[in-house]
Design an enzyme around this catalytic site. Sequence first.
Site, PDB file in Angstrom:
ATOM      1  N   HIS A  60      35.201  42.418  35.663  1.00 44.18           N
ATOM      2  CA  HIS A  60      35.148  40.967  35.464  1.00 44.18           C
ATOM      3  C   HIS A  60      33.886  40.375  36.087  1.00 44.18           C
ATOM      4  O   HIS A  60      33.227  40.993  36.914  1.00 44.18           O
ATOM      5  CB  HIS A  60      36.375  40.305  36.085  1.00 44.18           C
ATOM      6  CG  HIS A  60      37.626  40.458  35.272  1.00 44.18           C
ATOM      7  ND1 HIS A  60      38.399  41.600  35.336  1.00 44.18           N
ATOM      8  CD2 HIS A  60      38.220  39.642  34.354  1.00 44.18           C
ATOM      9  CE1 HIS A  60      39.424  41.458  34.502  1.00 44.18           C
ATOM     10  NE2 HIS A  60      39.339  40.291  33.902  1.00 44.18           N
TER      11      HIS A  60
ATOM     12  N   LYS B 180      35.627  35.806  39.988  1.00 40.99           N
ATOM     13  CA  LYS B 180      37.081  36.014  39.956  1.00 40.99           C
ATOM     14  C   LYS B 180      37.622  36.179  41.372  1.00 40.99           C
ATOM     15  O   LYS B 180      37.055  36.919  42.172  1.00 40.99           O
ATOM     16  CB  LYS B 180      37.382  37.261  39.127  1.00 40.99           C
ATOM     17  CG  LYS B 180      38.853  37.483  38.867  1.00 40.99           C
ATOM     18  CD  LYS B 180      39.060  38.547  37.799  1.00 40.99           C
ATOM     19  CE  LYS B 180      40.532  38.789  37.558  1.00 40.99           C
ATOM     20  NZ  LYS B 180      41.240  37.587  37.080  1.00 40.99           N
TER      21      LYS B 180
END
Lengths: 250, 250, 250, 250
Positions: free
Chosen positions: A135, A139
């Site tokens: 990601h 995050k």
Amino acid sequence: MSKIRVAVIGAHGRMGSEAVKAVGAADDLELVAALGRGDKLETLTEAGAQVAVELTHPDSVMGNLEFCVTNGIHAVVGTTGWTDDRLATLKGRLDSAPGTGVLIAPNFGIGAVLTMRFAQQAARFFESVEVVELHHPGKADAPSGTAVRTAQLIARARREAGLGDQPDATTTALEGARGADVDGVPVHAVRLRGLVAHQEVLFGDAGEIFTLRHDSMNRSSFMPGVLLGVRRIVSAPGLTFGLENFMDLD
Amino acid sequence: MSKIRVAVIGAHGRMGSEAVKAVGAADDLELVAALGRGDKLETLTEAGAQVAVELTHPDSVMGNLEFCVTNGIHAVVGTTGWTDDRLATLKGRLDSAPGTGVLIAPNFGIGAVLTMRFAQQAARFFESVEVVELHHPGKADAPSGTAVRTAQLIARARREAGLGDQPDATTTALEGARGADVDGVPVHAVRLRGLVAHQEVLFGDAGEIFTLRHDSMNRSSFMPGVLLGVRRIVSAPGLTFGLENFMDLD
Amino acid sequence: MSKIRVAVIGAHGRMGSEAVKAVGAADDLELVAALGRGDKLETLTEAGAQVAVELTHPDSVMGNLEFCVTNGIHAVVGTTGWTDDRLATLKGRLDSAPGTGVLIAPNFGIGAVLTMRFAQQAARFFESVEVVELHHPGKADAPSGTAVRTAQLIARARREAGLGDQPDATTTALEGARGADVDGVPVHAVRLRGLVAHQEVLFGDAGEIFTLRHDSMNRSSFMPGVLLGVRRIVSAPGLTFGLENFMDLD
Amino acid sequence: MSKIRVAVIGAHGRMGSEAVKAVGAADDLELVAALGRGDKLETLTEAGAQVAVELTHPDSVMGNLEFCVTNGIHAVVGTTGWTDDRLATLKGRLDSAPGTGVLIAPNFGIGAVLTMRFAQQAARFFESVEVVELHHPGKADAPSGTAVRTAQLIARARREAGLGDQPDATTTALEGARGADVDGVPVHAVRLRGLVAHQEVLFGDAGEIFTLRHDSMNRSSFMPGVLLGVRRIVSAPGLTFGLENFMDLD
């Protein structure tokens, strides 16, 4: 064929505005209402909505769905925060509205749902399995909720198939090298500027590797799943939990 | 639990010798006979084989299976060359041997079977799909038979779902750049020294990509599928075509 | 052109037997001797070897190289265990044999050497970088030595370029999810049955990802590097440490 | 340290508006002018610009650069359409302005430049190589210009190293399966909804595969390259063609 009349509740949010666009662009759907914060729910009935796409907040979802079910409007729900209590309440209401359907989907990403489903089915055939999710570096949680859930589903499938621990001869390791342990399935979280949301499930057995990979580039990737839900909920009375139930994967 | 008594026919071939090793190494199986060219089939009955793994040649497979079925020995068959006529003949024999089962598997690779199966299931959810197969440079055909079959299964699933042509705005192309067209699914064949046998199926839709990948490193990768077949055929009378039927994927 | 006359010392070991095959198969090389444990080093001079490929053990490598250098035989060395002391001793001997060359290579895998080299060069252009190595489950250390060294080289290149810490907003993590920290570079180790030796270096910056991947399937992958060393050492007097010095990468 | 004073010409175009944002966000740069169609070039001198980022159109680039060079403003140019004539004209002007520098970059993507550069360097070490590029289905040409150029650079490096044809035993092929032939390097073009711009270069030799992959998600990926050009052009008088010259890759 007449178009399905669709309303979006939470139309100005990030998901909601995508849904407004996606419904508007679909040949077989007609956007009849787009409600934001403060708009009256009566707009739904006045506009003759057949299906409401509910993308708001746990604080408002129960009220919105009560109105929908009472008025025979089917609902496709992306809002989270579902407890057993809430589900029981909703089921009770649906019992009194026999023709009406509600779909609650924790994940509208078709690729993500397929990854979880196929991972579960493949799990019992391979001695080894690990999950790598990748990601953007903004995050907050590691691993992602989807990766944890995927690993849990895999672990359950392994247990049910009677598979034991995974082979691993590691005797010397730097801390963290072998990933997080989720029910015996190692899960690795990569964070890189430039990534969006990606997940790989790697299965291995003697002489072969089988990999499932899902790359999600932006929020528009959830819209095919939302539209699928809209098209199917009109003929699926009662409560359905999980988009996979509408994907005819059996 | 008593072990299943297994014989291998074609035990000195490349697949057969792997099968001998794999059966020998399995806790729940017992290798009771390993027949090579010229060995008498009666060895199978003398050894009390319950299942024969048949890995020979189209010239000998029918005779070998006739002996097995006549003597109530189940068979797991990797030998190729099956025509409708041959299948009909075999079915006729099995009708007269109601408790006996034969599995014919064009592909014992569990990852390959899963790739085909999942590709078929995923096909109707994505606007775009292409297949990339990658093999060692000694391979004579391009694309591989598995890739062609995968593309055909995908094409059929798309048709059944009412999907139209894939989007492709290409107006200027070098010859071959867009791959081979298999029923509307582009298939690309990569040949590199150092590769063994690999296949990727790439699905795409708005904002997301979903990929299935299978890497087969050597012949041992077929053994888990052979053993799965052995374990299941003892309780699956009649003819079964395709390992996927024993994989409980529904 | 006359062939280079090559001997292999340690010809019966796993690497050595590959080297014997590889030298034998090369058009421009001639295998003139293959020495195993107990064979006399004089065989090298009797056979007229120009280059010796030394693939034995830290206990014997110094003696073997002393013989080679004294007799003007170039050497390509894969044996490990090099300390500063040993290197100094070897250099002293080479000073007295001005035309003779010795290559010591910790890694003969050309792909591995390229991965390290390119990773070092790319490092200063990307805000984020992580290493994922993937090996068979029989491996004792995690991460692999190559992955640790790759991460260290990247970290040094980042420092030299004045790059700061990598972006990472993780606030909630399962232990191990974010990998091992090697000088600020996260390294993840995956272990799966069916894998051999694989490594990915993933770089990321705004809107783009750049990836280096190396897959090593078996020991034969080291042979092109060994042969490259043999061909180059005949015109590279003195001590060379690292195959990259013969790869003209500048 | 004082900031570099930067102007953007073509500031309202797709690349230009990204450049305005990127310059504005960089600590060591100051955006002093942003010119659109019809704005007077004198704005550049009035604003005291040291570097102009030129992102317009082949019709206007020569006039814009004439103004910059005459006024001692360095330029970083992304506009295309460079012929030998145009380059000669520009060089002539730079000869009369000895302290001024112009960088012309056909590609500002750092990952793309690294892929080409590393592919060229790696080419001579591997028996096999193929290029796979993957783009959105709205792309008109196949393969991409970058993929063709990459294949040409690889082919040249192979020739210079004396490598012959690639191994390929294909005798039966569907048309197109083996890709487009670019100077002997097969290039495959995949088109999928959901993709942006991606490229893989796969090298193979006995027992190993080495892969370079570049994923470009959006136009912001070109900005690190633009900023690198801005920072370096102030001390690089004369004409520089290609961002790689500022990347210290040797």
